[in-house]
Design an enzyme around this catalytic site. Structure first.
Site, PDB file in Angstrom:
ATOM      1  N   GLY A 286       0.800  -1.242   0.000  1.00 54.02           N
ATOM      2  CA  GLY A 286       0.000   0.000   0.000  1.00 54.02           C
ATOM      3  C   GLY A 286       0.822   1.277   0.000  1.00 54.02           C
TER       4      GLY A 286
ATOM      5  CG  ASP B 250       9.125 -10.044   2.823  1.00 55.27           C
ATOM      6  OD1 ASP B 250       8.267 -10.553   2.061  1.00 55.27           O
ATOM      7  OD2 ASP B 250      10.339 -10.009   2.544  1.00 55.27           O
TER       8      ASP B 250
ATOM      9  CE1 TYR C  84       0.848 -11.730 -15.645  1.00 54.54           C
ATOM     10  CE2 TYR C  84       0.955  -9.843 -17.132  1.00 54.54           C
ATOM     11  CZ  TYR C  84       1.340 -10.478 -15.957  1.00 54.54           C
ATOM     12  OH  TYR C  84       2.232  -9.869 -15.117  1.00 54.54           O
TER      13      TYR C  84
ATOM     14  CG  PHE D 254      11.984  -8.885 -13.270  1.00 58.06           C
ATOM     15  CD1 PHE D 254      12.477  -9.871 -14.130  1.00 58.06           C
ATOM     16  CD2 PHE D 254      12.070  -9.105 -11.910  1.00 58.06           C
ATOM     17  CE1 PHE D 254      13.041 -11.036 -13.638  1.00 58.06           C
ATOM     18  CE2 PHE D 254      12.641 -10.280 -11.402  1.00 58.06           C
ATOM     19  CZ  PHE D 254      13.125 -11.237 -12.270  1.00 58.06           C
TER      20      PHE D 254
ATOM     21  CB  SER E 278      18.617 -17.537 -11.365  1.00 57.43           C
ATOM     22  OG  SER E 278      17.893 -16.654 -10.529  1.00 57.43           O
TER      23      SER E 278
ATOM     24  N   PRO F  77      -3.458  -1.912 -18.200  1.00 58.08           N
ATOM     25  CG  PRO F  77      -2.394  -1.438 -20.208  1.00 58.08           C
ATOM     26  CD  PRO F  77      -3.608  -2.078 -19.647  1.00 58.08           C
TER      27      PRO F  77
HETATM   28  C1  HXC Z   1      16.473 -11.307 -14.460  1.00 53.87           C
HETATM   29  C2  HXC Z   1      16.392 -10.681 -12.233  1.00 53.87           C
HETATM   30  C3  HXC Z   1      15.975  -9.379 -12.598  1.00 53.87           C
HETATM   31  C4  HXC Z   1      15.834  -9.085 -14.002  1.00 53.87           C
HETATM   32  C5  HXC Z   1      16.080  -9.476 -10.428  1.00 53.87           C
HETATM   33  N1  HXC Z   1      16.438 -10.692 -10.885  1.00 53.87           N
HETATM   34  N2  HXC Z   1      15.791  -8.665 -11.450  1.00 53.87           N
HETATM   35  N3  HXC Z   1      16.623 -11.637 -13.138  1.00 53.87           N
HETATM   36  N4  HXC Z   1      16.108 -10.069 -14.892  1.00 53.87           N
HETATM   37  N5  HXC Z   1      15.449  -7.879 -14.417  1.00 53.87           N
HETATM   38  C6  HXC Z   1      16.841 -11.850 -10.096  1.00 53.87           C
HETATM   39  C7  HXC Z   1      18.018 -11.565  -9.184  1.00 53.87           C
HETATM   40  O1  HXC Z   1      19.266 -11.675  -9.888  1.00 53.87           O
HETATM   41  C8  HXC Z   1      17.863 -12.660  -8.126  1.00 53.87           C
HETATM   42  O2  HXC Z   1      18.250 -13.913  -8.615  1.00 53.87           O
HETATM   43  C9  HXC Z   1      16.345 -12.727  -7.976  1.00 53.87           C
HETATM   44  O3  HXC Z   1      15.797 -12.194  -9.182  1.00 53.87           O
HETATM   45  C10 HXC Z   1      15.843 -11.898  -6.803  1.00 53.87           C
HETATM   46  O4  HXC Z   1      16.270 -10.570  -6.981  1.00 53.87           O
HETATM   47  P1  HXC Z   1      16.468  -9.572  -5.752  1.00 53.87           P
HETATM   48  O5  HXC Z   1      16.797  -8.234  -6.309  1.00 53.87           O
HETATM   49  O6  HXC Z   1      17.406 -10.169  -4.749  1.00 53.87           O
HETATM   50  O7  HXC Z   1      14.985  -9.645  -5.090  1.00 53.87           O
HETATM   51  P2  HXC Z   1      14.223  -8.629  -4.174  1.00 53.87           P
HETATM   52  O8  HXC Z   1      15.160  -7.631  -3.542  1.00 53.87           O
HETATM   53  O9  HXC Z   1      13.357  -9.442  -3.302  1.00 53.87           O
HETATM   54  O10 HXC Z   1      13.319  -7.790  -5.193  1.00 53.87           O
HETATM   55  C11 HXC Z   1      12.200  -8.386  -5.838  1.00 53.87           C
HETATM   56  C12 HXC Z   1      12.057  -7.898  -7.282  1.00 53.87           C
HETATM   57  C13 HXC Z   1      12.048  -6.342  -7.365  1.00 53.87           C
HETATM   58  C14 HXC Z   1      10.741  -8.497  -7.791  1.00 53.87           C
HETATM   59  C15 HXC Z   1      13.204  -8.431  -8.129  1.00 53.87           C
HETATM   60  O11 HXC Z   1      11.826  -5.924  -8.699  1.00 53.87           O
HETATM   61  C16 HXC Z   1      10.991  -5.736  -6.472  1.00 53.87           C
HETATM   62  O12 HXC Z   1      11.275  -5.426  -5.321  1.00 53.87           O
HETATM   63  N6  HXC Z   1       9.747  -5.560  -6.973  1.00 53.87           N
HETATM   64  C17 HXC Z   1       8.593  -5.069  -6.186  1.00 53.87           C
HETATM   65  C18 HXC Z   1       7.719  -4.141  -6.960  1.00 53.87           C
HETATM   66  C19 HXC Z   1       7.288  -4.590  -8.312  1.00 53.87           C
HETATM   67  O13 HXC Z   1       7.879  -5.537  -8.901  1.00 53.87           O
HETATM   68  N7  HXC Z   1       6.292  -3.919  -8.851  1.00 53.87           N
HETATM   69  C20 HXC Z   1       5.758  -4.221 -10.186  1.00 53.87           C
HETATM   70  C21 HXC Z   1       4.467  -4.925 -10.097  1.00 53.87           C
HETATM   71  S1  HXC Z   1       3.732  -4.738 -11.645  1.00 53.87           S
HETATM   72  P3  HXC Z   1      19.704 -14.577  -8.266  1.00 53.87           P
HETATM   73  O14 HXC Z   1      19.649 -15.934  -8.871  1.00 53.87           O
HETATM   74  O15 HXC Z   1      20.729 -13.680  -8.910  1.00 53.87           O
HETATM   75  O16 HXC Z   1      19.815 -14.597  -6.772  1.00 53.87           O
HETATM   76  C22 HXC Z   1       2.759  -5.973 -12.002  1.00 53.87           C
HETATM   77  C23 HXC Z   1       1.882  -5.622 -13.212  1.00 53.87           C
HETATM   78  C24 HXC Z   1       1.340  -6.793 -13.943  1.00 53.87           C
HETATM   79  O17 HXC Z   1       2.716  -6.978 -11.375  1.00 53.87           O
HETATM   80  C25 HXC Z   1       0.518  -6.477 -15.179  1.00 53.87           C
HETATM   81  C26 HXC Z   1       0.783  -5.247 -15.966  1.00 53.87           C
HETATM   82  C27 HXC Z   1      -0.180  -5.005 -17.079  1.00 53.87           C
HETATM   83  P1  NAP Z   2       4.011  -1.187  -7.263  1.00 60.39           P
HETATM   84  O1  NAP Z   2       3.802   0.254  -6.942  1.00 60.39           O
HETATM   85  O2  NAP Z   2       5.392  -1.660  -7.506  1.00 60.39           O
HETATM   86  O3  NAP Z   2       3.330  -2.031  -6.117  1.00 60.39           O
HETATM   87  C1  NAP Z   2       3.801  -3.256  -5.642  1.00 60.39           C
HETATM   88  C2  NAP Z   2       3.945  -3.144  -4.134  1.00 60.39           C
HETATM   89  O4  NAP Z   2       4.235  -4.436  -3.597  1.00 60.39           O
HETATM   90  C3  NAP Z   2       5.041  -2.207  -3.684  1.00 60.39           C
HETATM   91  O5  NAP Z   2       4.477  -1.231  -2.838  1.00 60.39           O
HETATM   92  C4  NAP Z   2       6.011  -3.094  -2.918  1.00 60.39           C
HETATM   93  O6  NAP Z   2       6.515  -2.403  -1.782  1.00 60.39           O
HETATM   94  C5  NAP Z   2       5.110  -4.243  -2.515  1.00 60.39           C
HETATM   95  N1  NAP Z   2       5.860  -5.474  -2.289  1.00 60.39           N
HETATM   96  C6  NAP Z   2       6.722  -6.087  -3.123  1.00 60.39           C
HETATM   97  N2  NAP Z   2       7.243  -7.179  -2.543  1.00 60.39           N
HETATM   98  C7  NAP Z   2       6.677  -7.261  -1.309  1.00 60.39           C
HETATM   99  C8  NAP Z   2       6.800  -8.165  -0.229  1.00 60.39           C
HETATM  100  N3  NAP Z   2       7.622  -9.219  -0.294  1.00 60.39           N
HETATM  101  N4  NAP Z   2       6.076  -7.941   0.900  1.00 60.39           N
HETATM  102  C9  NAP Z   2       5.242  -6.873   0.966  1.00 60.39           C
HETATM  103  N5  NAP Z   2       5.087  -5.985  -0.012  1.00 60.39           N
HETATM  104  C10 NAP Z   2       5.801  -6.184  -1.142  1.00 60.39           C
HETATM  105  O7  NAP Z   2       3.174  -1.607  -8.564  1.00 60.39           O
HETATM  106  P2  NAP Z   2       1.617  -1.417  -8.939  1.00 60.39           P
HETATM  107  O8  NAP Z   2       1.585  -1.210 -10.396  1.00 60.39           O
HETATM  108  O9  NAP Z   2       0.966  -0.447  -8.047  1.00 60.39           O
HETATM  109  O10 NAP Z   2       1.041  -2.875  -8.653  1.00 60.39           O
HETATM  110  C11 NAP Z   2       0.026  -3.103  -7.664  1.00 60.39           C
HETATM  111  C12 NAP Z   2      -0.734  -4.366  -8.013  1.00 60.39           C
HETATM  112  O11 NAP Z   2      -1.456  -4.186  -9.215  1.00 60.39           O
HETATM  113  C13 NAP Z   2       0.117  -5.612  -8.203  1.00 60.39           C
HETATM  114  O12 NAP Z   2      -0.554  -6.729  -7.697  1.00 60.39           O
HETATM  115  C14 NAP Z   2       0.216  -5.712  -9.709  1.00 60.39           C
HETATM  116  O13 NAP Z   2       0.489  -7.016 -10.143  1.00 60.39           O
HETATM  117  C15 NAP Z   2      -1.177  -5.259 -10.087  1.00 60.39           C
HETATM  118  N6  NAP Z   2      -1.334  -4.810 -11.467  1.00 60.39           N
HETATM  119  C16 NAP Z   2      -0.813  -3.624 -11.853  1.00 60.39           C
HETATM  120  C17 NAP Z   2      -1.017  -3.188 -13.153  1.00 60.39           C
HETATM  121  C18 NAP Z   2      -0.508  -1.865 -13.638  1.00 60.39           C
HETATM  122  O14 NAP Z   2      -0.689  -1.561 -14.809  1.00 60.39           O
HETATM  123  N7  NAP Z   2       0.093  -1.043 -12.789  1.00 60.39           N
HETATM  124  C19 NAP Z   2      -1.743  -3.991 -14.045  1.00 60.39           C
HETATM  125  C20 NAP Z   2      -2.241  -5.216 -13.618  1.00 60.39           C
HETATM  126  C21 NAP Z   2      -2.047  -5.611 -12.306  1.00 60.39           C
HETATM  127  P3  NAP Z   2       7.983  -2.683  -1.135  1.00 60.39           P
HETATM  128  O15 NAP Z   2       8.953  -2.687  -2.242  1.00 60.39           O
HETATM  129  O16 NAP Z   2       8.134  -1.562  -0.151  1.00 60.39           O
HETATM  130  O17 NAP Z   2       7.882  -4.000  -0.417  1.00 60.39           O
END
Ligand code: HXC
Ligand code: NAP
Length: 291
Positions: A23, A73, A155, A105, A113, A198
């Site tokens: 949030g 977490d 998806y 991502f 990996s 999106p």
């Molecule tokens: C390949 C990657 C990578 C990349 C990380 N990894 N980024 N591999 N390409 N771009 C690998 C790392 O090398 C590591 O593997 C493993 O993933 C974990 O990475 P960490 O950085 O240690 O993980 P962590 O710190 O827990 O971070 C998690 C994360 C990061 C998912 C990688 O991006 C994050 O914190 N995301 C949270 C917010 C987020 O993703 N928001 C977007 C949601 S959008 P190894 O093997 O090297 O240890 C969404 C929309 C959907 O869901 C639909 C849209 C239309």
């Molecule tokens: P975002 O801002 O990156 O939101 C994701 C949130 O998840 C971040 O606040 C992050 O905060 C938190 N998070 C990640 N790992 C976590 C963990 N281990 N424990 C607790 N919190 C964690 O992206 P967003 O676009 O708003 O996405 C929100 C939701 O909408 C997601 O479920 C996404 O799949 C969905 N969605 C988004 C879109 C879009 O177009 N934006 C489309 C379809 C679906 P911390 O890094 O502080 O933990």
């Protein structure tokens, strides 16, 4: 009436306590702001406490309602249980939880990996399972009713290349939604999902459209309504699905994507590219075949 406006009456969520995972940013933050504006006690959780605090302060300054930040977490069941205990102690009860936290991502799957794949599964699927199990057990034990809302994507049922761990995890969350909607209905627990198309957020755009991909693949172009989503229209849907107005909706996934996924699915949708003036000629060609 305008889709950029809030839909509910002031104080509609008075005395309701809502937890939003993830949030502190993006869509979760927009939901938090709107639900707090409607009078709810809102708890925002994620890993980064400083970010949560900043978000809480920002919302409080704007709408004069306290927001509760709790670091948690979702991958860690003990942290989730602790977060639920703190929220219950603070507000006496929890009425709803939004499983919104996610990780994602883009990457060719063969470059991932095992840990990279697991990282996404753990946040999205295991995280949703942890929050659902911990709070669901609590509600059942205390004989409290409640609502879960899971944020998935379209998806979850079509699958998608280049975001395969996320697609697998969101599909699992959708299966969880439809399963528990039935199993836990007897306890007064509802569970629904929203599949957004999106909606621009920094978290998603930095990871899904890095660099100049935003310009190269302007997402508006693949949406029949030719625009991306507005956070307020999603927040309106969230409020509806948490409210008593949706009391008979259970186990449903509501898509809010401007028609995006159907655009990709319809067999003859490509005919959109036929210019208007060609249709007379095409009609004549078809009619001529009848003779
Ligand atoms: C390949 C990657 C990578 C990349 C990380 N990894 N980024 N591999 N390409 N771009 C690998 C790392 O090398 C590591 O593997 C493993 O993933 C974990 O990475 P960490 O950085 O240690 O993980 P962590 O710190 O827990 O971070 C998690 C994360 C990061 C998912 C990688 O991006 C994050 O914190 N995301 C949270 C917010 C987020 O993703 N928001 C977007 C949601 S959008 P190894 O093997 O090297 O240890 C969404 C929309 C959907 O869901 C639909 C849209 C239309
Ligand atoms: P975002 O801002 O990156 O939101 C994701 C949130 O998840 C971040 O606040 C992050 O905060 C938190 N998070 C990640 N790992 C976590 C963990 N281990 N424990 C607790 N919190 C964690 O992206 P967003 O676009 O708003 O996405 C929100 C939701 O909408 C997601 O479920 C996404 O799949 C969905 N969605 C988004 C879109 C879009 O177009 N934006 C489309 C379809 C679906 P911390 O890094 O502080 O933990």
């Amino acid at each position: 009436m305008n889709y950029k406006q809030g839909m509910f009456k002031e104080n509609s969520f008075f005395n309701q306590t809502i937890v939003i995972t993830g949030g502190g940013s993006g869509l979760g933050k927009s939901m938090a702001k709107y639900l707090a504006k409607l009078g709810a006690n809102v708890i925002i959780t994620s890993r980064n406490f400083e970010k949560l605090q900043n978000t809480a302060e920002e919302i409080e300054a704007e709408i004069d309602k306290k927001i509760e930040p709790i670091a948690c977490d979702v991958r860690d069941y003990e942290q989730v249980e602790k977060m639920i205990t703190i929220a219950n102690e603070k507000f006496g009860k929890i009425d709803a939880l939004i499983n919104n936290a996610a990780g994602n991502f883009i990457s060719p799957t063969e470059r991932l990996s095992a840990n990279a794949f697991d990282t996404i599964l753990d946040i999205v699927l295991k995280g949703t399972k942890n929050c659902t199990l911990a709070l669901g057990k609590h509600w059942i034990k205390e004989k409290q009713q409640g609502t879960f809302l899971n944020i998935v994507t379209t998806y979850a049922w079509t699958g998608s290349a280049y975001v395969v761990p996320s697609a697998c995890a969101k599909a699992g969350v959708l299966a969880l939604t439809r399963s528990l909607a039935v199993e836990w209905a007897k306890y007064g627990i509802r569970m629904n999902a929203i599949a957004p198309g999106p909606f621009p957020t920094k978290g998603a755009w930095d990871r899904l459209l890095p660099g100049d991909l935003k310009e190269k693949f302007d997402l508006k172009n693949k949406i029949p309504l030719k625009r991306v989503g507005e956070h307020q229209e999603l927040a309106n849907l969230v409020a509806y699905l948490l409210s008593d107005f949706s009391a008979y909706i259970n186990g449903e996934v509501i898509t809010i994507d401007g028609g995006e996924w159907l655009q990709g699915a319809g067999e003859f949708n490509f005919l959109e590219q036929i210019p208007e003036e060609m249709w007379d000629m095409l009609e004549q060609m078809i009619r001529a075949k009848k003779k």
